[in-house]
Design an enzyme around this catalytic site. Structure first.
Site, PDB file in Angstrom:
ATOM      1  N   GLY A  98     -28.708  43.544 -78.536  1.00 49.00           N
ATOM      2  CA  GLY A  98     -28.377  42.185 -78.983  1.00 49.00           C
ATOM      3  C   GLY A  98     -28.764  41.112 -77.979  1.00 49.00           C
ATOM      4  O   GLY A  98     -28.759  39.920 -78.306  1.00 49.00           O
TER       5      GLY A  98
ATOM      6  N   ASP B  80     -22.992  53.990 -76.644  1.00 47.63           N
ATOM      7  CA  ASP B  80     -24.214  53.186 -76.617  1.00 47.63           C
ATOM      8  C   ASP B  80     -24.625  52.849 -75.178  1.00 47.63           C
ATOM      9  O   ASP B  80     -25.704  52.315 -74.961  1.00 47.63           O
ATOM     10  CB  ASP B  80     -24.040  51.891 -77.431  1.00 47.63           C
TER      11      ASP B  80
HETATM   12  P1  AMP Z   1     -22.301  45.992 -73.843  1.00 50.96           P
HETATM   13  O1  AMP Z   1     -20.811  45.943 -73.805  1.00 50.96           O
HETATM   14  O2  AMP Z   1     -22.991  45.063 -72.855  1.00 50.96           O
HETATM   15  O3  AMP Z   1     -22.845  47.373 -73.748  1.00 50.96           O
HETATM   16  O4  AMP Z   1     -22.727  45.409 -75.260  1.00 50.96           O
HETATM   17  C1  AMP Z   1     -22.292  45.940 -76.495  1.00 50.96           C
HETATM   18  C2  AMP Z   1     -23.093  45.340 -77.622  1.00 50.96           C
HETATM   19  O5  AMP Z   1     -22.923  43.920 -77.680  1.00 50.96           O
HETATM   20  C3  AMP Z   1     -24.596  45.576 -77.528  1.00 50.96           C
HETATM   21  O6  AMP Z   1     -25.074  45.755 -78.822  1.00 50.96           O
HETATM   22  C4  AMP Z   1     -25.080  44.278 -76.909  1.00 50.96           C
HETATM   23  O7  AMP Z   1     -26.432  44.046 -77.198  1.00 50.96           O
HETATM   24  C5  AMP Z   1     -24.168  43.257 -77.564  1.00 50.96           C
HETATM   25  N1  AMP Z   1     -23.999  42.043 -76.762  1.00 50.96           N
HETATM   26  C6  AMP Z   1     -23.270  41.918 -75.613  1.00 50.96           C
HETATM   27  N2  AMP Z   1     -23.334  40.654 -75.162  1.00 50.96           N
HETATM   28  C7  AMP Z   1     -24.102  39.948 -76.016  1.00 50.96           C
HETATM   29  C8  AMP Z   1     -24.552  38.580 -76.104  1.00 50.96           C
HETATM   30  N3  AMP Z   1     -24.203  37.676 -75.188  1.00 50.96           N
HETATM   31  N4  AMP Z   1     -25.338  38.240 -77.138  1.00 50.96           N
HETATM   32  C9  AMP Z   1     -25.692  39.142 -78.072  1.00 50.96           C
HETATM   33  N5  AMP Z   1     -25.311  40.418 -78.059  1.00 50.96           N
HETATM   34  C10 AMP Z   1     -24.529  40.833 -77.054  1.00 50.96           C
HETATM   35 MG    MG Z   2     -24.484  48.235 -73.594  1.00 48.77          MG
END
Ligand code: AMP
Ligand code: MG
Length: 458
Positions: free
Chosen positions: A95, A263
């Site tokens: 994302g 993930d």
């Molecule tokens: P994470 O906790 O960083 O592993 O992220 C979990 C999910 O949320 C993944 O699909 C990321 O791509 C999405 N994500 C986290 N932060 C953002 C953001 N600021 N904008 C878009 N997607 C995000």
């Molecule tokens: Mg992640």
């Protein structure tokens, strides 16, 4: 990833193109108002032949994402699902990142350049697709420290500040923005397999197994393992081996990742995706890094269990391809492999010889007790006792003396009062200098000290 980067020519090899049609979606990078190079990993740039760029060219490729010669014509936002805190979420995917390029290193291994904070994608949902500069600085510190401590981690390759104001619930806002490029051995996650399983894309699941076996070479399952000729079984054995070792390496590093969702689990076994990580201020299995981890699911002492649970989710996805018995046999290896890795890594960190499973386990237990009793941070504890220096008369000291030192620990480095560390106060101090005075010298000094630690740990 190899522990020391070896210089190599640039050898582009975008293997992902063979599965690109269903593993991801072509995306465009964000157009940022400003590009200011803040971090440039010269050691690892040399390992993939990308150390010849001047600053302008570096920013064109790692801030604006002009394609690299012979590489992906357009970045690919990867599709995946995953369990987040044990709840299945089909609305994931890259994302705020994408796979940008792939190339071989001097040893012929395939390395990926992936991004964080490079803009919105079809998987952003309500997110802005951005990364805070503080998040980028934290990722630099985590990856450098883990690398120094011998953990198989992604490397922070580049950080470009991008001149936007971001609003975040967990940082004083507005806060500065950045785009980070990470170098790692791969970006296929357990969640990538879970997605194909959930969508019943059996042919793609088979193809993803083949892609992983080809791009992350590993050893065959042990003799006698059931189904050891089956590609899915071979892959699970390899992932179990890698994640058991990764769990041990975090425990010996005193590191709490914080968000061990499926993930965030790389099939290559590399530690990556650094958010609310912490280093332990003292030995405490219940210590939790993420403020939103209310139940302590991913607490320090529960990391091995979390990684085994994640391996079981991979096994579930692979059960679409093979029978379950050989998959369960692979999962059963996690515990013993973890114990072996703990013994090997714990004694190595102390600079002494392993004396076999039982003696090593007794030493680890005594060390844990000593850490709890003294209240020392693990960094400090290992530093003081490296190569059996300062072994006292307690149980731990007695056991430690039975393990012969394997390293000399007598140069000036080991006579410092304390080793370099990245406990939260240090991280906040380094960030405050950048935030308030745009002073990057503390970050650079810390990284130098961490790299020096890595050289002394060998
Ligand atoms: P994470 O906790 O960083 O592993 O992220 C979990 C999910 O949320 C993944 O699909 C990321 O791509 C999405 N994500 C986290 N932060 C953002 C953001 N600021 N904008 C878009 N997607 C995000
Ligand atoms: Mg992640």
């Amino acid at each position: 990833m190899p522990s020391e980067p070896q210089p190599a020519p640039y050898l582009p090899d975008p293997r992902i193109e063979t599965i690109a049609e269903w593993i991801g979606d072509p995306v465009a990078p964000a157009a940022f108002p400003r590009h200011q190079l803040r971090w440039h990993n010269r050691r690892w740039a040399a390992a993939v032949g990308l150390d010849g760029f001047d600053e302008t060219r570096w920013v064109q490729h790692f801030g604006q994402f002009a394609p690299l010669p012979g590489n992906l014509p357009q970045p690919l936002a990867l599709r995946y699902h995953g369990h987040q805190f044990r709840t299945y979420n089909p609305d994931l995917g890259d994302g705020r990142g994408f796979l940008f390029a792939q190339m071989r290193d001097a040893g012929g291994r395939l390395l990926d350049l992936g991004t964080k904070g490079s803009g919105q994608t079809p998987w952003s949902r309500d997110g802005d697709g951005r990364l805070t500069l503080k998040g980028a600085v934290r990722e630099i510190l985590a990856t450098e420290m883990l690398e120094a401590l011998g953990v198989d981690t992604s490397k922070t390759f580049s950080v470009v500040e991008t001149g936007e104001e971001l609003w975040r619930g967990d940082e004083p806002s507005p806060t500065r923005s950045a785009v980070l490029v990470r170098l790692s051995h791969g970006h296929i996650r357990i969640g990538s397999f879970q997605r194909l399983y959930a969508l019943e894309e059996k042919a793609h699941l088979e193809a993803l197994v083949a892609y992983c076996l080809e791009t992350y070479p590993g050893s065959p399952p042990p003799p006698g393992a059931p189904g050891r000729e089956e590609p899915a079984v071979i892959l699970l054995h390899q992932v179990v081996e890698r994640l058991a070792d990764l769990a041990a390496s975090w425990m010996v590093a005193g590191f709490v990742h914080g968000v061990l969702n499926t993930d965030n689990m790389n099939i290559s076994g590399e530690s990556f995706d650094y958010g609310p990580w912490r280093w332990l201020p003292r030995w405490d299995p219940r210590f939790t890094a993420a403020y939103f981890d209310h139940s302590g699911l991913y607490a320090f002492g529960r990391q091995p269990e979390a990684l085994l649970w994640n391996c079981a989710q991979l096994a579930q996805a692979l059960s679409m391809l093979v029978e379950t018995a050989p998959l369960v046999a692979a999962l059963d290896r996690f515990g013993p492999l973890y114990q072996q890795a703990m013994g090997r890594r714990f004694t190595a960190r102390l600079g002494v010889e392993s004396r076999g499973p039982e003696q090593d386990a007794a030493l680890i237990q005594a060390a844990e007790r000593a850490m709890v009793e003294t209240g020392l941070a693990p960094e400090q504890f290992f530093f003081l006792h490296r190569a059996a220096r300062n072994a006292g008369e307690d149980d731990f000291g007695t056991l430690l003396r039975l393990h012969a030192p394997t390293v000399a620990a007598d140069d000036a480095f080991w006579r410092q009062d304390a080793p370099p560390g990245v406990l939260i106060d240090e991280v906040e101090r380094i960030w405050a200098a950048i935030d308030q005075h745009d002073d990057w010298s503390e970050l650079h000094a810390k990284v130098e000290a961490i790299r020096d630690l890595g050289r002394h740990l060998g």
